[in-house]
Design a protein around this motif. Structure first.
Motif, PDB file in Angstrom:
ATOM      1  N   GLU A  55       0.839  -1.205   0.000  1.00  0.00           N
ATOM      2  CA  GLU A  55       0.000   0.000   0.000  1.00  0.00           C
ATOM      3  C   GLU A  55       0.871   1.251   0.000  1.00  0.00           C
ATOM      4  OE1 GLU A  55      -3.177   2.361   2.898  1.00  0.00           O
ATOM      5  OE2 GLU A  55      -2.610   0.292   3.385  1.00  0.00           O
ATOM      6  N   LYS A  57       3.894   1.545  -1.145  1.00  0.00           N
ATOM      7  CA  LYS A  57       4.511   1.673  -2.464  1.00  0.00           C
ATOM      8  C   LYS A  57       3.509   2.239  -3.467  1.00  0.00           C
ATOM      9  CE  LYS A  57       7.209  -0.832  -5.851  1.00  0.00           C
ATOM     10  NZ  LYS A  57       7.875  -2.085  -6.195  1.00  0.00           N
ATOM     11  N   ALA A  58       2.270   1.769  -3.385  1.00  0.00           N
ATOM     12  CA  ALA A  58       1.230   2.278  -4.287  1.00  0.00           C
ATOM     13  C   ALA A  58       0.971   3.755  -4.055  1.00  0.00           C
ATOM     14  CB  ALA A  58      -0.059   1.473  -4.095  1.00  0.00           C
ATOM     15  N   ARG A  59       1.244   4.234  -2.855  1.00  0.00           N
ATOM     16  CA  ARG A  59       1.036   5.648  -2.535  1.00  0.00           C
ATOM     17  C   ARG A  59       2.299   6.476  -2.723  1.00  0.00           C
ATOM     18  NH1 ARG A  59      -2.970   6.245   2.573  1.00  0.00           N
ATOM     19  NH2 ARG A  59      -4.704   5.046   1.732  1.00  0.00           N
ATOM     20  N   GLY A  60       3.330   5.864  -3.309  1.00  0.00           N
ATOM     21  CA  GLY A  60       4.531   6.619  -3.634  1.00  0.00           C
ATOM     22  C   GLY A  60       5.635   6.597  -2.589  1.00  0.00           C
ATOM     23  N   ILE A  61       5.513   5.759  -1.571  1.00  0.00           N
ATOM     24  CA  ILE A  61       6.556   5.671  -0.537  1.00  0.00           C
ATOM     25  C   ILE A  61       7.496   4.542  -0.926  1.00  0.00           C
ATOM     26  CG2 ILE A  61       7.024   5.221   1.907  1.00  0.00           C
ATOM     27  CD1 ILE A  61       4.193   6.299   2.486  1.00  0.00           C
ATOM     28  N   PRO A  62       8.791   4.839  -1.048  1.00  0.00           N
ATOM     29  CA  PRO A  62       9.741   3.798  -1.458  1.00  0.00           C
ATOM     30  C   PRO A  62       9.859   2.685  -0.408  1.00  0.00           C
ATOM     31  CG  PRO A  62      10.857   5.922  -1.168  1.00  0.00           C
ATOM     32  CD  PRO A  62       9.420   6.117  -0.827  1.00  0.00           C
ATOM     33  N   SER A  63       9.729   1.445  -0.859  1.00  0.00           N
ATOM     34  CA  SER A  63       9.688   0.286   0.041  1.00  0.00           C
ATOM     35  C   SER A  63      10.979   0.085   0.812  1.00  0.00           C
ATOM     36  CB  SER A  63       9.382  -0.980  -0.744  1.00  0.00           C
ATOM     37  OG  SER A  63       8.115  -0.896  -1.316  1.00  0.00           O
TER      38      SER A  63
END
Length: 126
Positions: A55, A57-63
């Motif tokens: 989720e 990552k889908a919102r633009g936060i690098p994993s």
């Protein structure tokens, strides 16, 4: 006399041995069952955590960076526990050692150093 010696043997009663082994086997089965259900619960929790990372990552936060932050937070919590287990004088000595070692930039040591400067050696780190 030889006959009397033969009747008194060091053998174990097979029924008692089988009874004890049966109990032990039962406990091992219970243990294996618990281990399996516990592992299943842990697997579900791990899947939930991975879903949170997806989720993010889908919102633009690098994993990778997020995983690193999670590890850092876990380690800081462990360090805080170690620190809080010490008595006040030990905390003060530890903060002095940490400053001498150059780890004063870690939040835990920074909080300890700040509390020492302000005269409150037992302050809790954030």
């Amino acid at each position: 006399m030889a006959k009397a010696a033969a009747t008194q043997t060091n053998d174990f009663d097979p029924e008692i041995v089988q009874e004890i082994l049966g109990k032990i086997d039962g406990y091992h089965a219970d243990l294996a069952s618990e281990r399996g259900s516990s592992m299943a619960r842990c697997r579900n929790i791990r899947e939930s955590i991975n879903a949170c990372f997806k989720e993010a990552k889908a919102r633009g936060i690098p994993s990778k960076e997020l995983r690193s932050l999670v590890k850092i937070r876990i380690n800081e919590a462990k360090n805080r526990e170690i620190y809080e287990e010490l008595e006040q004088d030990q905390q003060h000595i530890l903060s002095m050692l940490a400053t001498a070692e150059g780890v004063k930039d870690l939040p835990l040591w920074r909080a300890a150093a700040m509390s020492a400067v302000h005269g409150n050696v037992s302050a809790t780190a954030h």
